[in-house]
Design a protein around this motif. Structure first.
Motif, mmCIF file in Angstrom:
data_model
loop_
_atom_site.group_PDB
_atom_site.id
_atom_site.type_symbol
_atom_site.label_atom_id
_atom_site.label_comp_id
_atom_site.label_asym_id
_atom_site.label_seq_id
_atom_site.Cartn_x
_atom_site.Cartn_y
_atom_site.Cartn_z
ATOM 1 N N GLU A 99 1.028 39.612 -8.395
ATOM 2 C CA GLU A 99 1.702 40.560 -7.511
ATOM 3 C C GLU A 99 1.515 41.909 -8.178
ATOM 4 O O GLU A 99 2.099 42.189 -9.225
ATOM 5 N N LEU A 100 0.670 42.718 -7.591
ATOM 6 C CA LEU A 100 0.117 43.879 -8.267
ATOM 7 C C LEU A 100 0.674 45.176 -7.699
ATOM 8 O O LEU A 100 0.459 45.498 -6.532
ATOM 9 N N GLY A 101 1.409 45.907 -8.533
ATOM 10 C CA GLY A 101 1.918 47.217 -8.166
ATOM 11 C C GLY A 101 1.278 48.301 -9.012
ATOM 12 O O GLY A 101 0.480 48.016 -9.916
ATOM 13 N N LYS A 102 1.637 49.545 -8.750
ATOM 14 C CA LYS A 102 1.065 50.652 -9.512
ATOM 15 C C LYS A 102 1.550 50.662 -10.953
ATOM 16 O O LYS A 102 0.823 51.081 -11.859
ATOM 17 N N SER A 103 2.775 50.205 -11.179
ATOM 18 C CA SER A 103 3.332 50.288 -12.530
ATOM 19 C C SER A 103 3.802 48.940 -13.070
ATOM 20 O O SER A 103 4.188 48.856 -14.237
ATOM 21 N N ILE A 104 3.768 47.891 -12.270
ATOM 22 C CA ILE A 104 4.237 46.590 -12.725
ATOM 23 C C ILE A 104 3.342 45.498 -12.143
ATOM 24 O O ILE A 104 2.867 45.604 -11.014
ATOM 25 N N VAL A 105 3.086 44.464 -12.942
ATOM 26 C CA VAL A 105 2.273 43.325 -12.506
ATOM 27 C C VAL A 105 3.012 42.041 -12.877
ATOM 28 O O VAL A 105 3.510 41.891 -13.993
ATOM 29 N N LEU A 133 11.071 29.636 -22.935
ATOM 30 C CA LEU A 133 10.979 30.548 -24.070
ATOM 31 C C LEU A 133 10.496 31.905 -23.575
ATOM 32 O O LEU A 133 9.605 31.982 -22.727
ATOM 33 N N SER A 134 11.063 32.972 -24.100
ATOM 34 C CA SER A 134 10.704 34.321 -23.666
ATOM 35 C C SER A 134 10.480 35.200 -24.879
ATOM 36 O O SER A 134 11.261 35.171 -25.830
ATOM 37 N N TYR A 135 9.392 35.973 -24.823
ATOM 38 C CA TYR A 135 9.111 36.921 -25.909
ATOM 39 C C TYR A 135 8.401 38.145 -25.342
ATOM 40 O O TYR A 135 7.874 38.123 -24.228
ATOM 41 N N ILE A 136 8.398 39.215 -26.116
ATOM 42 C CA ILE A 136 7.764 40.467 -25.716
ATOM 43 C C ILE A 136 6.411 40.587 -26.413
ATOM 44 O O ILE A 136 6.288 40.329 -27.605
ATOM 45 N N ASP A 137 5.403 40.989 -25.643
ATOM 46 C CA ASP A 137 4.060 41.166 -26.182
ATOM 47 C C ASP A 137 3.557 42.554 -25.784
ATOM 48 O O ASP A 137 3.889 43.059 -24.713
ATOM 49 N N THR A 138 2.770 43.153 -26.646
ATOM 50 C CA THR A 138 2.151 44.455 -26.349
ATOM 51 C C THR A 138 0.658 44.360 -26.667
ATOM 52 O O THR A 138 0.191 44.911 -27.678
ATOM 53 N N PRO A 139 -0.103 43.648 -25.832
ATOM 54 C CA PRO A 139 -1.521 43.443 -26.134
ATOM 55 C C PRO A 139 -2.328 44.728 -26.023
ATOM 56 O O PRO A 139 -2.026 45.605 -25.208
ATOM 57 N N THR A 140 -3.337 44.850 -26.852
ATOM 58 C CA THR A 140 -4.279 45.971 -26.783
ATOM 59 C C THR A 140 -5.689 45.409 -26.687
ATOM 60 O O THR A 140 -6.007 44.371 -27.285
ATOM 61 N N PHE A 141 -6.526 46.093 -25.937
ATOM 62 C CA PHE A 141 -7.890 45.635 -25.705
ATOM 63 C C PHE A 141 -8.884 46.738 -26.083
ATOM 64 O O PHE A 141 -8.662 47.901 -25.764
ATOM 65 N N LEU A 147 2.801 48.478 -16.679
ATOM 66 C CA LEU A 147 1.525 49.159 -16.870
ATOM 67 C C LEU A 147 1.678 50.537 -17.493
ATOM 68 O O LEU A 147 0.703 51.102 -17.996
ATOM 69 N N THR A 148 2.881 51.074 -17.461
ATOM 70 C CA THR A 148 3.113 52.387 -18.061
ATOM 71 C C THR A 148 3.218 52.297 -19.579
ATOM 72 O O THR A 148 2.595 53.065 -20.316
ATOM 73 N N SER A 149 3.978 51.324 -20.052
ATOM 74 C CA SER A 149 4.196 51.169 -21.496
ATOM 75 C C SER A 149 3.268 50.144 -22.133
ATOM 76 O O SER A 149 3.118 50.130 -23.364
#
Length: 286
Positions: free
Chosen positions: A72-78, A136-144, A118-120
């Motif tokens: 579900e694809l938005g401008k700032s959230i996926v 289980l829930s965790y926060i990820d900040t992947p970089t490519f 998508l902003t942060s």
């Protein structure tokens, strides 16, 4: 007893919510459907995107499974999740007799949900542990670190361009569409100047291909579920490895009562069950 023999003959009886379910022990355990409740509205979608996801259950193995991953694809959230698993959840959610028999999803469906800002670049990852265990829930900040090449091809009428990168232990090829300028893709993938329409690991173990893309405006809702445990990504990786290497012990540590039987219906010894492992071939190796 050989592991391959155990995999063929073991059956698991799971006792939960007063119900008894019988599961054939294969490469993976099924994820039990849950009742979904609407939570926070995170934004509005512009597109709904479906990918056929094929992956091998063991590294360089022959056996593979197939799922449908929906964005579900938005401008700032996926929001990314297994559409087939969502269908099973929806059937239970709308079933007036929630304590009755339920349809168990097919083996191998992705138990991961992703909510990516998508902003942060911040991604909230949810993993539904097998056999009605906690989420289980965790926060990820992947970089490519993508290398964009000059190669192009048409996918479903969209001109796409090839990019390559090394991400968490695997090399990937991604075909993205600059005409859809949203930096997203299946699961937590993104970081390109356009939507990823096809993604494959170079080793051939994981492959996402576009199945459908439609413009659609709808609320992107964060589902609200019970039994959520907040952890870190390193803690999750430790759990996920233990789940595959020592599944019986891991189930016990979650408080799940799992009773293995052979094809004659006889309980197996503890030594026999402890020999069994789940093939380990996650999309993220690191």
């Amino acid at each position: 007893m050989l592991i391959t023999v155990i995999m063929q003959i073991l059956f698991f009886i799971l006792l939960f919510a007063g119900n008894i379910g019988l599961f054939n022990l294969q490469a993976q355990f099924p994820t039990i459907p849950i009742v979904l409740q609407a939570g926070n509205i995170l934004g509005k979608s512009e597109y709904f995107v479906d990918y056929t996801y094929r992956y091998k259950t063991a590294p360089q193995g022959k056996d593979s499974v197939e799922d449908v991953i929906r964005l579900e694809l938005g401008k700032s959230i996926v929001k990314s999740y297994s559409y087939k698993l969502w269908q099973a959840d929806s059937a239970l959610t709308h079933n007036p007799n929630k304590s009755g028999p339920m349809r168990i999803p097919e083996d191998g469906l992705s138990s991961f949900w992703y909510y990516r800002d998508l902003t942060s670049g911040r991604t909230k990852v949810w993993y539904r542990t097998p056999l009605a265990g906690p989420t289980l829930s965790y926060i990820d900040t992947p970089t490519f670190s993508w290398l964009i090449t000059g190669r192009k091809k048409i996918i479903s009428g969209y001109e796409t361009q090839l990019a390559t990168c090394l991400f968490r232990g695997r090399s990937y090829e991604a075909w993205f569409a600059p005409s859809i300028p949203i930096s997203a893709g299946p699961n937590l993938f993104g970081g390109l100047p356009g939507l990823i329409l096809e993604l494959r690991s170079v080793d051939g173990d994981h492959h996402f291909t576009l199945d459908g893309l439609q413009k659609r405006s709808a609320d992107i809702v964060e589902w609200k579920i019970r039994l959520v445990k907040i952890i870190s990504r390193p803690q999750f990786r430790d759990y996920y490895q233990r789940l595959h290497k020592h599944p019986i012990q891991t189930f016990k540590s979650n408080g799940q009562r799992v009773h293995p039987r052979n094809e004659q219906g006889n309980f197996l010894t503890e030594a026999e069950t402890m020999d069994w492992q789940i093939p380990y071939n996650p999309i993220e190796l690191e």
